[in-house]
Design a protein around this motif. Structure first.
Motif, PDB file in Angstrom:
ATOM      1  N   GLY A 193       0.863  -1.177   0.000  1.00 48.05           N
ATOM      2  CA  GLY A 193       0.000   0.000   0.000  1.00 48.05           C
ATOM      3  C   GLY A 193       0.902   1.230   0.000  1.00 48.05           C
ATOM      4  O   GLY A 193       2.131   1.132  -0.187  1.00 48.05           O
ATOM      5  N   ASN A 194       0.328   2.386   0.243  1.00 44.99           N
ATOM      6  CA  ASN A 194       1.145   3.608   0.206  1.00 44.99           C
ATOM      7  C   ASN A 194       2.151   3.675   1.347  1.00 44.99           C
ATOM      8  O   ASN A 194       3.249   4.210   1.173  1.00 44.99           O
ATOM      9  CB  ASN A 194       0.243   4.837   0.173  1.00 44.99           C
ATOM     10  CG  ASN A 194      -0.361   5.000  -1.203  1.00 44.99           C
ATOM     11  OD1 ASN A 194       0.358   5.138  -2.184  1.00 44.99           O
ATOM     12  ND2 ASN A 194      -1.680   4.924  -1.293  1.00 44.99           N
ATOM     13  N   GLY A 197       5.052   1.254   0.294  1.00 46.60           N
ATOM     14  CA  GLY A 197       5.856   1.854  -0.779  1.00 46.60           C
ATOM     15  C   GLY A 197       6.752   2.962  -0.250  1.00 46.60           C
ATOM     16  O   GLY A 197       7.963   2.977  -0.509  1.00 46.60           O
ATOM     17  N   ILE A 220       1.547   0.754  -9.995  1.00 45.09           N
ATOM     18  CA  ILE A 220       2.126   1.920  -9.306  1.00 45.09           C
ATOM     19  C   ILE A 220       1.826   3.196 -10.100  1.00 45.09           C
ATOM     20  O   ILE A 220       2.226   3.329 -11.253  1.00 45.09           O
ATOM     21  CB  ILE A 220       3.657   1.770  -9.129  1.00 45.09           C
ATOM     22  CG1 ILE A 220       4.008   0.412  -8.479  1.00 45.09           C
ATOM     23  CG2 ILE A 220       4.229   2.923  -8.317  1.00 45.09           C
ATOM     24  CD1 ILE A 220       3.530   0.225  -7.061  1.00 45.09           C
ATOM     25  N   THR A 282      -1.610   2.571  -5.303  1.00 53.13           N
ATOM     26  CA  THR A 282      -0.340   2.890  -4.647  1.00 53.13           C
ATOM     27  C   THR A 282       0.340   3.952  -5.502  1.00 53.13           C
ATOM     28  O   THR A 282       0.535   3.762  -6.701  1.00 53.13           O
ATOM     29  CB  THR A 282       0.547   1.631  -4.548  1.00 53.13           C
ATOM     30  OG1 THR A 282      -0.142   0.666  -3.751  1.00 53.13           O
ATOM     31  CG2 THR A 282       1.896   1.940  -3.900  1.00 53.13           C
ATOM     32  N   ASN A 284       3.612   6.168  -6.085  1.00 54.48           N
ATOM     33  CA  ASN A 284       5.011   6.230  -5.687  1.00 54.48           C
ATOM     34  C   ASN A 284       5.892   6.530  -6.895  1.00 54.48           C
ATOM     35  O   ASN A 284       6.074   5.678  -7.765  1.00 54.48           O
ATOM     36  CB  ASN A 284       5.439   4.913  -5.025  1.00 54.48           C
ATOM     37  CG  ASN A 284       6.643   5.094  -4.147  1.00 54.48           C
ATOM     38  OD1 ASN A 284       7.664   5.608  -4.594  1.00 54.48           O
ATOM     39  ND2 ASN A 284       6.532   4.699  -2.893  1.00 54.48           N
TER      40      ASN A 284
END
Ligand SMILES: Cc1cc2nc3c(=O)[nH]c(=O)nc-3n(C[C@H](O)[C@H](O)[C@H](O)COP(=O)(O)OP(=O)(O)OC[C@H]3O[C@@H](n4cnc5c(N)ncnc54)[C@H](O)[C@@H]3O)c2cc1C
Ligand SMILES: NC(=O)c1ccc[n+]([C@@H]2O[C@H](COP(=O)([O-])OP(=O)(O)OC[C@H]3O[C@@H](n4cnc5c(N)ncnc54)[C@H](OP(=O)(O)O)[C@@H]3O)[C@@H](O)[C@H]2O)c1
Length: 503
Positions: A193-194, A197, A220, A282, A284
């Protein structure tokens, strides 16, 4: 007589509730168990029980124009993606400007929210609070619950055989603050998840080696979209319309091929079996770089721990692991509410449009901010608060219990069909669709056909431009005019306490 509303929690959702109560001529009393506003966004060196806790470097993944309150733009000189300290600055400006803090009772914890014996006709609640060890009871005409849903860690140790033998250190992502301690060590982060990451990327800058373990991979996304524009600004009404018109697999396919153009998710060991919009995104920008430089190695799920070694599902074993971070998400609950009012099981709560318990005799209790949007929570909490306060006042009615239950069931079925089955996918909403849905109930959804006729430039901006929260201040209760300086001033139909008050 002015109706009194208890607002439980002084985070961003609580602040929006206080403001909306004032706009509707209600009297808010906010109870905040800590000594300050801001909730999750107020960084603390040491995590506190029952309260959200963030790492030092958290930068929001929703851009400022998409995350602000609809009548209080974020200052122009603030960056598009803000560090948590700047987000706190913004919340303080909002609280100061609308004089919200005087309605908050700090260091006051709500222990119990209970229907009064005459609830079926009064709609009132007994609220028991505790301050300085002393308990008090108060009566309120309505209650807004804004306690967040990222407070209680989900630490699924039972899914990790041998964890009790692990000789290194392990903790949940809420207990992670900075990377320094882990310089030249070996670390494993579980979950993509965030949190997973962000923490994997940050740790990988100092560790000897970082392993990112994911049981199903992820698509992503980036903060930075085409031409350097924040990606979330590009999710406008046209894209939202495409999502509803195109078959799900086609819509996902379009997005996936764009993401694969940046880096092939298959080559990076990240490609999931599920489709792009079947998982909470997510975001990133740095992860592919870290993977390409080998500082992050992507691994499948963990099969077992043994001493300091970690064995993964592909049979590979990593020895001498010093740290494991469980970035495995959160659980939520409402410990001060009876289960017949709101019951939660495995992060599922039965609420009409994620706000109102459908079976209460009187609609005087609202849960605010209990959504996980593809987009920012703040404007959504604000919209929910605008709706709830109009309902409390009797200006907006809820449908029958049967109709509400049908809506809840329908939403659950749609979510189950679209999303991968996981405890993290129980309160998912799409920003534009959900905002429009609630805005319609409040009477503030932009009337696009009319706008295209009367003010085509504005109409085209509303359709093709970013769907900013300001779009929901163009008509109806709480409408604001935009002053010459670009600042809003209220011209709303409701009994706004801030009418004509220029910023
Ligand atoms: C690491 C991280 C990053 C995130 N990034 C984003 C992002 O980029 N964009 C986004 O939109 N969202 C993000 N979120 C989601 C985040 O939850 C929301 O942004 C937002 O903080 C929710 O605000 P809230 O007011 O609903 O809850 P909170 O901020 O959690 O505030 C709840 C408040 O209630 C108080 N409280 C709790 N129980 C009681 C009680 N019994 N009595 C009195 N007071 C009580 C707490 O002390 C707290 O102040 C992120 C979450 C995490 C974990
Ligand atoms: N910078 C930012 O803005 C930022 C940073 C951090 C967090 N956030 C937000 O905060 C919220 C919480 O994010 P989060 O990352 O902490 O939690 P999350 O989104 O719930 O992610 C949890 C991760 O852990 C995995 N997981 C859970 N249980 C597991 C198990 N038993 N075994 C293996 N893997 C398991 C999940 O996999 P499955 O998918 O397989 O369930 C998922 O990858 C989200 O809304 C997120 O967007 C934002």
């Amino acid at each position: 007589m002015t109706r009194r509303v208890a607002v439980v929690g002084g985070g961003s959702s609580g602040l929006a509730c206080i403001k909306c109560c004032l706009d509707e001529g209600l009297e808010p009393v906010c109870f905040e168990s800590s000594d300050d506003i801001g909730g999750l966004w107020r960084f603390k060196e040491n995590p506190e029980p029952d309260r959200a806790s963030i790492y030092h470097s958290v930068i929001i993944n929703t851009s400022k124009e998409m995350m602000c309150f609809s009548d209080f733009p974020i200052p122009a000189h603030f960056p598009n993606f803000m560090h948590n300290t700047l987000i706190m600055d913004y919340f303080r400006m909002y609280a100061d400007h609308f004089q919200l803090t005087k309605h908050i009772r700090f260091n006051t914890k709500v222990l119990l929210v209970k229907q009064r014996s005459d609830f079926s006709h009064s709609g009132q609640w007994d609220v028991e609070i505790e301050k300085d060890g002393k308990k008090e009871k108060h009566i309120f005409d309505a209650v807004m619950i804004c306690i967040g849903h990222h407070c209680h860690p989900n630490l699924p140790l039972h899914d990790f055989p041998g964890i009790e033998t692990f000789t290194g250190k392990y903790f949940h992502s809420r207990d992670y603050k900075t990377p320094e301690e882990w310089r030249d060590k070996k670390a494993v982060v579980i979950g993509i998840g965030n949190s997973g990451g962000d923490i994997a990327v940050e740790l990988s800058r100092v560790t000897k080696q970082l392993y990112l373990s994911t049981r199903r991979g992820a698509w992503i996304l980036n903060r930075v979209g085409d031409n350097g524009v924040p990606l979330d600004l590009l999710f406008n009404r046209v894209v939202n319309c495409m999502e509803t018109v195109l078959p799900f697999s086609v819509f996902c396919g379009l997005g996936e091929s764009r993401l694969n153009q940046r880096f092939d998710h298959g080559l990076y060991n990240l490609k999931p079996k599920h489709r792009l919009f079947s998982q909470h995104p997510t975001v990133n920008d740095e992860l592919p770089n870290r993977i390409l430089s080998g500082t992050v190695q992507v691994k499948p799920n963990i099969r077992r721990f043994q001493g300091s070694s970690v064995e993964f599902d592909d049979g590979s074993v990593v020895e001498d692991v010093d740290l494991v971070v469980f970035a495995t998400g959160y659980r939520f609950s409402f410990p001060f509410l009876a289960s017949h009012v709101v019951s939660v099981s495995e992060n599922k709560a039965s609420l009409y449009k994620y706000v109102f318990p459908p079976e209460l005799d009187r609609p005087t209790l609202a849960i605010i901010g209990l959504v996980q949007p593809l987009g920012a929570i703040m404007p959504i909490s604000e919209m929910q608060a605008r709706w709830a306060t109009r309902v409390f006042k009797g200006c907006v009615k809820l449908p029958s219990v049967a109709a509400m239950q049908k809506d809840i069931q329908c939403k659950n079925e749609t979510m189950a069909k679209r999303y991968v089955t996981s405890q993290r996918h129980t309160i998912q909403v799409d920003y534009i669709s959900y905002m429009d849905e609630i805005a319609k109930l409040v009477g503030v959804q932009p009337n696009i056909p009319r706008m295209l006729l009367t003010d085509p430039r504005l109409g085209l901006n509303v359709v093709f431009g970013p769907c900013t929260p300001y779009q929901y201040r163009l008509r109806g209760p709480g409408k604001v005019g935009w002053g010459p300086s670009g600042h809003p001033h209220s011209v709303g139909e409701s009994g706004s306490a801030h009418a004509d008050q220029a910023l």
